[in-house]
Design a protein around this motif. Structure first.
Motif, mmCIF file in Angstrom:
data_model
loop_
_atom_site.group_PDB
_atom_site.id
_atom_site.type_symbol
_atom_site.label_atom_id
_atom_site.label_comp_id
_atom_site.label_asym_id
_atom_site.label_seq_id
_atom_site.Cartn_x
_atom_site.Cartn_y
_atom_site.Cartn_z
ATOM 1 N N TYR A 33 -0.556 -10.933 -4.671
ATOM 2 C CA TYR A 33 -0.304 -9.365 -4.187
ATOM 3 C C TYR A 33 0.817 -9.649 -3.133
ATOM 4 C CZ TYR A 33 -4.357 -8.089 -6.694
ATOM 5 O OH TYR A 33 -5.399 -7.903 -7.560
ATOM 6 N N GLN A 53 0.113 -3.301 4.297
ATOM 7 C CA GLN A 53 1.188 -4.364 3.953
ATOM 8 C C GLN A 53 2.481 -3.880 4.155
ATOM 9 O OE1 GLN A 53 1.379 -4.808 -0.334
ATOM 10 N NE2 GLN A 53 1.807 -7.175 -0.375
ATOM 11 N N LYS A 106 9.119 -5.776 1.230
ATOM 12 C CA LYS A 106 9.741 -5.001 0.048
ATOM 13 C C LYS A 106 8.914 -4.845 -1.194
ATOM 14 C CE LYS A 106 14.599 -6.650 1.071
ATOM 15 N NZ LYS A 106 15.618 -7.632 1.030
ATOM 16 N N ASP A 107 8.015 -5.906 -1.216
ATOM 17 C CA ASP A 107 6.959 -5.790 -2.528
ATOM 18 C C ASP A 107 5.641 -5.415 -1.860
ATOM 19 O OD1 ASP A 107 8.907 -6.950 -4.357
ATOM 20 O OD2 ASP A 107 8.436 -8.698 -3.722
ATOM 21 N N ASN A 108 5.391 -4.209 -2.066
ATOM 22 C CA ASN A 108 4.148 -3.566 -1.864
ATOM 23 C C ASN A 108 3.081 -3.502 -2.847
ATOM 24 O OD1 ASN A 108 4.861 -3.512 1.183
ATOM 25 N ND2 ASN A 108 6.200 -1.907 0.493
ATOM 26 N N ASN A 109 2.716 -4.446 -3.494
ATOM 27 C CA ASN A 109 1.733 -4.241 -4.765
ATOM 28 C C ASN A 109 0.185 -4.537 -4.534
ATOM 29 O OD1 ASN A 109 2.107 -6.826 -4.328
ATOM 30 N ND2 ASN A 109 2.471 -7.340 -6.344
ATOM 31 N N PRO A 130 -3.511 -3.843 -4.272
ATOM 32 C CA PRO A 130 -4.105 -2.781 -4.982
ATOM 33 C C PRO A 130 -4.921 -1.980 -3.798
ATOM 34 C CG PRO A 130 -5.302 -4.659 -5.496
ATOM 35 C CD PRO A 130 -4.095 -5.091 -4.692
ATOM 36 N N ILE A 171 -2.012 3.613 -1.884
ATOM 37 C CA ILE A 171 -1.369 3.172 -3.097
ATOM 38 C C ILE A 171 -2.275 3.083 -4.055
ATOM 39 C CG2 ILE A 171 0.121 1.458 -4.156
ATOM 40 C CD1 ILE A 171 1.638 1.308 -1.742
ATOM 41 N N GLN A 172 -1.827 3.750 -5.300
ATOM 42 C CA GLN A 172 -3.021 3.583 -6.520
ATOM 43 C C GLN A 172 -1.950 3.495 -7.551
ATOM 44 O OE1 GLN A 172 -5.341 6.958 -7.211
ATOM 45 N NE2 GLN A 172 -6.340 6.090 -9.346
ATOM 46 N N SER A 173 -2.023 2.631 -8.426
ATOM 47 C CA SER A 173 -1.026 2.232 -9.292
ATOM 48 C C SER A 173 0.294 2.214 -9.120
ATOM 49 C CB SER A 173 -1.371 3.295 -10.690
ATOM 50 O OG SER A 173 -2.699 2.960 -10.947
ATOM 51 N N SER A 174 0.709 1.461 -7.824
ATOM 52 C CA SER A 174 2.083 1.509 -7.233
ATOM 53 C C SER A 174 2.731 2.983 -7.192
ATOM 54 C CB SER A 174 2.934 0.828 -8.470
ATOM 55 O OG SER A 174 2.700 -0.408 -9.027
ATOM 56 N N GLU A 175 1.845 3.941 -6.966
ATOM 57 C CA GLU A 175 2.089 5.328 -6.501
ATOM 58 C C GLU A 175 1.327 5.677 -5.271
ATOM 59 O OE1 GLU A 175 4.635 7.128 -7.583
ATOM 60 O OE2 GLU A 175 5.424 5.712 -9.363
#
Length: 245
Positions: free
Chosen positions: A137, A187, A190-193, A195, A221-225
């Protein structure tokens, strides 16, 4: 539960589907996830790992006027479990730390409590920080943290509908303008993935049934949104403010 936790204010209401359950007062300018991630990038490069973690946690100290605009950790600890407010406070800390440890194992994360770092205090109690590492992640110990605090518990009556509780309890609610409990994962980069929703669900499932977590819009954030509506987490479930049929 929201009313019992003192977060059900004028800005929060039930709606037909739960997604239109708030007014503009729930939003806090400049504290949304995107702006925080962007604003932190530049100064982070000039800070040590420990300083970075503290810097990332500063927004947890914000105290919006409306209780529904701030992330809150709420609980009604049965009075029989402890003998004083001090014992209740320490018990809450133990419960939250255990939940973080257990969920980190289950999700394949590395979690380290930063016990040696001097942190700001809220209601006379220190802000607690955990550093999270996960190659999957994009968490490298410096850019992913869990920050929480527990306010001084209050001995009072327990709401009748709180599961597995007693007549009296040591409660932590969101009623005070500044001294309320929080639990926030953050987090940056740039990459905030990470879960986040899955993590919050799991944490709530690991906490006792008399503890809940509340988050205003655009904090999860849920499913990148980003979730654009307020939610409660209780025993592993994400609950929304939907009008009862």
């Amino acid at each position: 539960m929201a009313r019992a936790g003192d977060i059900y204010d004028i800005d929060l209401r039930d709606s037909a589907d739960g997604t239109n359950s708030y007014s503009k007062g729930v939003f806090v300018p400049l504290l949304n996830f995107a702006s925080l991630a962007t604003s932190f990038d530049a100064p982070l490069r000039h800070l040590s790992g420990s300083q970075t973690l503290l810097f990332n946690a500063t927004d947890i100290m914000m105290t919006p006027d409306s209780p529904s605009a701030r992330p809150s950790l709420i609980g009604w600890m049965p009075a029989s479990l402890v003998k004083s407010e001090e014992q209740a406070y320490n018990k809450y800390i133990d419960l939250v730390d255990h939940a973080i440890e257990q969920v980190s194992i289950d999700m394949g994360l590395t979690a380290i409590k930063l016990s040696e770092i001097e942190t700001p205090t809220i209601d006379g109690h220190p802000l607690m920080l955990w550093s999270i590492k996960s190659e999957k992640y994009g968490c490298n110990m410096d850019n992913c943290i869990v920050a929480y605090n527990i306010q001084e518990p209050t001995y009072w009556k327990t709401p009748e509908y709180i599961i597995d509780s007693e007549l009296n309890s040591y409660s932590i609610t969101a009623s005070h303008p500044e001294n309320y409990s929080r639990f926030i994962f953050k987090q940056t980069g740039k990459d905030n993935n990470f879960p986040m929703d899955e993590f919050y669900r799991a944490i709530s499932a690991s906490l006792p049934p008399w503890m809940i977590m509340y988050y205003p819009p655009n904090k999860i954030i849920q499913s990148s949104e980003l979730i654009s509506y307020p939610v409660l987490y209780e025993q592993g479930k994400q609950l929304i403010f939907r009008k009862p049929k």
